[in-house]
Design a protein around this motif. Structure first.
Motif, PDB file in Angstrom:
ATOM      1  N   LEU A  53       0.841  -1.196   0.000  1.00  0.00           N
ATOM      2  CA  LEU A  53       0.000   0.000   0.000  1.00  0.00           C
ATOM      3  C   LEU A  53       0.878   1.248   0.000  1.00  0.00           C
ATOM      4  CD1 LEU A  53      -2.402  -1.395   2.708  1.00  0.00           C
ATOM      5  CD2 LEU A  53      -2.929  -1.157   0.273  1.00  0.00           C
ATOM      6  N   PRO A  54       0.501   2.277  -0.754  1.00  0.00           N
ATOM      7  CA  PRO A  54       1.398   3.432  -0.937  1.00  0.00           C
ATOM      8  C   PRO A  54       1.701   4.209   0.337  1.00  0.00           C
ATOM      9  CG  PRO A  54      -0.780   3.854  -1.865  1.00  0.00           C
ATOM     10  CD  PRO A  54      -0.734   2.400  -1.532  1.00  0.00           C
ATOM     11  N   TRP A  55       0.834   4.140   1.330  1.00  0.00           N
ATOM     12  CA  TRP A  55       1.028   4.916   2.553  1.00  0.00           C
ATOM     13  C   TRP A  55       1.626   4.106   3.693  1.00  0.00           C
ATOM     14  CZ3 TRP A  55      -1.874   2.054   5.771  1.00  0.00           C
ATOM     15  CH2 TRP A  55      -2.994   1.397   5.236  1.00  0.00           C
ATOM     16  N   SER A  56       1.808   2.813   3.511  1.00  0.00           N
ATOM     17  CA  SER A  56       2.249   1.952   4.607  1.00  0.00           C
ATOM     18  C   SER A  56       3.754   2.060   4.829  1.00  0.00           C
ATOM     19  CB  SER A  56       1.858   0.504   4.331  1.00  0.00           C
ATOM     20  OG  SER A  56       2.423   0.063   3.114  1.00  0.00           O
ATOM     21  N   GLN A  57       4.150   2.073   6.098  1.00  0.00           N
ATOM     22  CA  GLN A  57       5.555   2.173   6.465  1.00  0.00           C
ATOM     23  C   GLN A  57       6.038   0.897   7.134  1.00  0.00           C
ATOM     24  OE1 GLN A  57       5.146   6.386   8.301  1.00  0.00           O
ATOM     25  NE2 GLN A  57       7.343   6.137   7.922  1.00  0.00           N
ATOM     26  N   SER A  58       7.322   0.649   6.992  1.00  0.00           N
ATOM     27  CA  SER A  58       7.946  -0.457   7.703  1.00  0.00           C
ATOM     28  C   SER A  58       8.012  -0.121   9.183  1.00  0.00           C
ATOM     29  CB  SER A  58       9.363  -0.682   7.159  1.00  0.00           C
ATOM     30  OG  SER A  58      10.117  -1.475   8.033  1.00  0.00           O
ATOM     31  N   ARG A 101       6.899   1.235   2.824  1.00  0.00           N
ATOM     32  CA  ARG A 101       6.999  -0.130   2.328  1.00  0.00           C
ATOM     33  C   ARG A 101       7.402  -0.151   0.851  1.00  0.00           C
ATOM     34  NH1 ARG A 101       1.864  -3.158   4.231  1.00  0.00           N
ATOM     35  NH2 ARG A 101       2.699  -2.633   6.285  1.00  0.00           N
ATOM     36  N   LEU A 102       6.901   0.811   0.093  1.00  0.00           N
ATOM     37  CA  LEU A 102       7.242   0.901  -1.328  1.00  0.00           C
ATOM     38  C   LEU A 102       8.740   1.117  -1.523  1.00  0.00           C
ATOM     39  CD1 LEU A 102       4.335   3.072  -2.796  1.00  0.00           C
ATOM     40  CD2 LEU A 102       4.896   0.717  -3.415  1.00  0.00           C
ATOM     41  N   GLU A 103       9.348   1.913  -0.622  1.00  0.00           N
ATOM     42  CA  GLU A 103      10.782   2.175  -0.738  1.00  0.00           C
ATOM     43  C   GLU A 103      11.595   0.920  -0.498  1.00  0.00           C
ATOM     44  OE1 GLU A 103      12.037   6.535   0.548  1.00  0.00           O
ATOM     45  OE2 GLU A 103      10.775   5.602   2.078  1.00  0.00           O
ATOM     46  N   ILE A 104      11.208   0.145   0.501  1.00  0.00           N
ATOM     47  CA  ILE A 104      11.931  -1.091   0.776  1.00  0.00           C
ATOM     48  C   ILE A 104      11.789  -2.055  -0.394  1.00  0.00           C
ATOM     49  CG2 ILE A 104      12.057  -3.119   2.271  1.00  0.00           C
ATOM     50  CD1 ILE A 104      11.303  -1.365   4.589  1.00  0.00           C
ATOM     51  N   SER A 105      10.591  -2.125  -0.951  1.00  0.00           N
ATOM     52  CA  SER A 105      10.366  -3.001  -2.096  1.00  0.00           C
ATOM     53  C   SER A 105      11.237  -2.587  -3.276  1.00  0.00           C
ATOM     54  CB  SER A 105       8.888  -2.981  -2.492  1.00  0.00           C
ATOM     55  OG  SER A 105       8.623  -3.916  -3.500  1.00  0.00           O
ATOM     56  N   ASP A 106      11.314  -1.276  -3.530  1.00  0.00           N
ATOM     57  CA  ASP A 106      12.143  -0.799  -4.639  1.00  0.00           C
ATOM     58  C   ASP A 106      13.625  -1.018  -4.349  1.00  0.00           C
ATOM     59  OD1 ASP A 106      12.199   0.591  -7.248  1.00  0.00           O
ATOM     60  OD2 ASP A 106      13.305   2.124  -6.133  1.00  0.00           O
ATOM     61  N   TYR A 107      14.008  -0.890  -3.074  1.00  0.00           N
ATOM     62  CA  TYR A 107      15.392  -1.174  -2.675  1.00  0.00           C
ATOM     63  C   TYR A 107      15.757  -2.620  -2.991  1.00  0.00           C
ATOM     64  CZ  TYR A 107      18.970  -2.690   0.717  1.00  0.00           C
ATOM     65  OH  TYR A 107      20.059  -3.269   1.324  1.00  0.00           O
TER      66      TYR A 107
END
Length: 441
Positions: A53-58, A101-107
């Protein structure tokens, strides 16, 4: 795609665990890295694919990436990822330790693309693993079969594909289009008509269930959403700094050496650190939304605590759930259109691993401190399990926190096996492990 390949090391699943292993191989064992392959059933690399989800954080610090705790100078760090894509300034200015979460996925995708020795092949779904090479009655290699008809023969195997989704027996009789597990939420949610008057029931009381409830409420303005949970109510994550010390990679030694009763106590007491809690911001959003809806007489969000789903059936075009009140024992029926399951993952070993063990006549098995399956003496080919060893290695085993150090421990064990010796199994601190690698000492 090649019909058959031979490699020395095959890793199943291109998730965080095996990508951390790939980085450790490239930095610590380049010769082995060049003879290693990762296979992934999807066409891309993504983290928590169904809940991206675009707003979800780790909930985990970016410093607990695939490599930093082992090698803070690595080119594969999250900080270097941000630098390479020109977003380091903005991330620093954001002032957080927990990326989206999107950043970690892209990482993770960036790491997979940045590997220079370990190969990654996509669109390869494993259907079976069986003994491959047998010499004088001893299994010295594995044969892995894929849905596309191809095969890979390898000496050693690492399984890092995660646990199987847990779908409670009560929902087994419902047609697939009426049940959405969190692991497939995003794709299946997109199939719902955004203007329809859906009646959605979300089963579960932790973060994934709450995120599905919130997303359904926000994206489907005419939907009535109800959360059904066994607990007395929603709780926040247990996240004190004292508790977080139990997620140190070095705590794995302490947990592994503990008595069975102590292990059970630790797992039970740490359950809310990961499995049965919510992020504070989500708790606040849900409570304020329900408060305002009651205030304005427009309530679309409901919660039913202390309820057990005893059965589910299709009645015409409706799903009928039988709920049992855990306080009174009284049953009641709840009708809906679709059920969303935030029920997590099966506790038992994944079907693929159990099937592999069965092919060599093993029903029950455990893993060594270095994550290697304890197999009969007639099997010298090694199998390592990542992310499914909570019972022996602690609750952090399925999380990002231990990846960097665990990857080094598996590489160390692999190299020791090739040298004909066993690695030192005495408890060591993270600093000890790092010092054992010459260019990091």
């Amino acid at each position: 795609m090649l019909d058959h390949q031979d490699v020395e090391l095959l890793a199943i699943g291109a998730g965080p665990a095996n990508l951390a292993l790939a980085v450790a191989l490239e930095e610590l064992a380049p010769d082995l890295a060049a003879r290693s392959l990762i296979v992934e059933q999807h066409e891309d690399v993504a983290w928590q694919r169904g809940m991206l989800l675009p707003w979800s954080q780790s909930q985990v610090s970016f410093l607990k990436d695939l490599v930093t705790l082992r090698n803070p100078r690595s080119e594969f760090s999250f900080v270097n990822y941000l630098h390479s894509i020109g977003r380091l300034d903005e991330f620093i200015n954001l002032g957080t330790f927990t990326p989206y979460r999107l950043e970690i996925s892209d990482y993770l995708s960036w790491v997979a693309r940045s590997l220079t020795a370990v190969r990654v092949q996509h669109g390869r779904r494993v259907v079976a693993v069986e003994p491959g090479d047998v010499v004088a009655g001893e299994v010295v290699g594995w044969l892995v079969r894929f849905a596309d008809g191809g095969t890979v023969r390898c000496r050693d195997l690492v399984v890092g594909a995660g646990r199987d989704p847990h779908v409670p027996v009560a929902f087994a009789g419902l047609p697939r289009e009426r049940v959405i597990h969190s692991t497939e939420f995003l794709g299946r949610f997109a199939e719902l008509d955004p203007e329809a008057e859906h009646r959605i029931v979300v089963v579960g009381g932790a973060q994934s269930a709450a995120e599905m409830l919130w997303t359904s409420h926000q994206a489907l303005p005419n939907a009535r959403v109800t959360m059904v949970m066994r607990s007395i109510g929603l709780n926040g994550y247990e996240s004190s700094k004292f508790t977080n010390e139990l997620f140190y990679p070095s705590f794995v030694d302490t947990f592994h050496a503990a008595q069975p009763a102590a292990r059970e106590q630790l797992l039970a007491e740490m359950h809310r650190t990961n499995y049965s809690g919510l992020a504070p911001s989500m708790l606040e959003n849900l409570y304020r939304t329900m408060y305002l809806e009651k205030l304005t007489g427009t309530q679309r969000m409901h919660m039913i605590p202390m309820a057990e789903v005893a059965g589910a059936r299709l009645d015409g075009d409706e799903v009928v759930l039988t709920l049992v009140d855990r306080k009174s024992g009284e049953p009641e029926q709840l009708r809906c259109d679709v059920v969303m399951l935030g029920t997590g993952f099966a506790k038992q070993q994944p079907a693929l691993t159990r099937s592999l063990a069965a092919t060599i006549g093993v029903e029950e098995f455990t893993v060594t401190r270095n994550y290697r399956m304890a197999l009969p003496g007639t099997v010298s080919a090694r199998v390592y399990l990542q992310g499914v060893n909570e019972a022996t290695h602690g609750i952090a085993d399925s999380l990002i926190s231990v990846l960097a150090i665990r990857a080094a421990e598996i590489v160390e064990d692999l190299l020791a096996g090739r040298a004909g010796s066993e690695p030192d199994s005495r408890p060591r601190s993270d600093a000890d492990l790092i010092a054992s690698v010459p260019h990091l000492a």
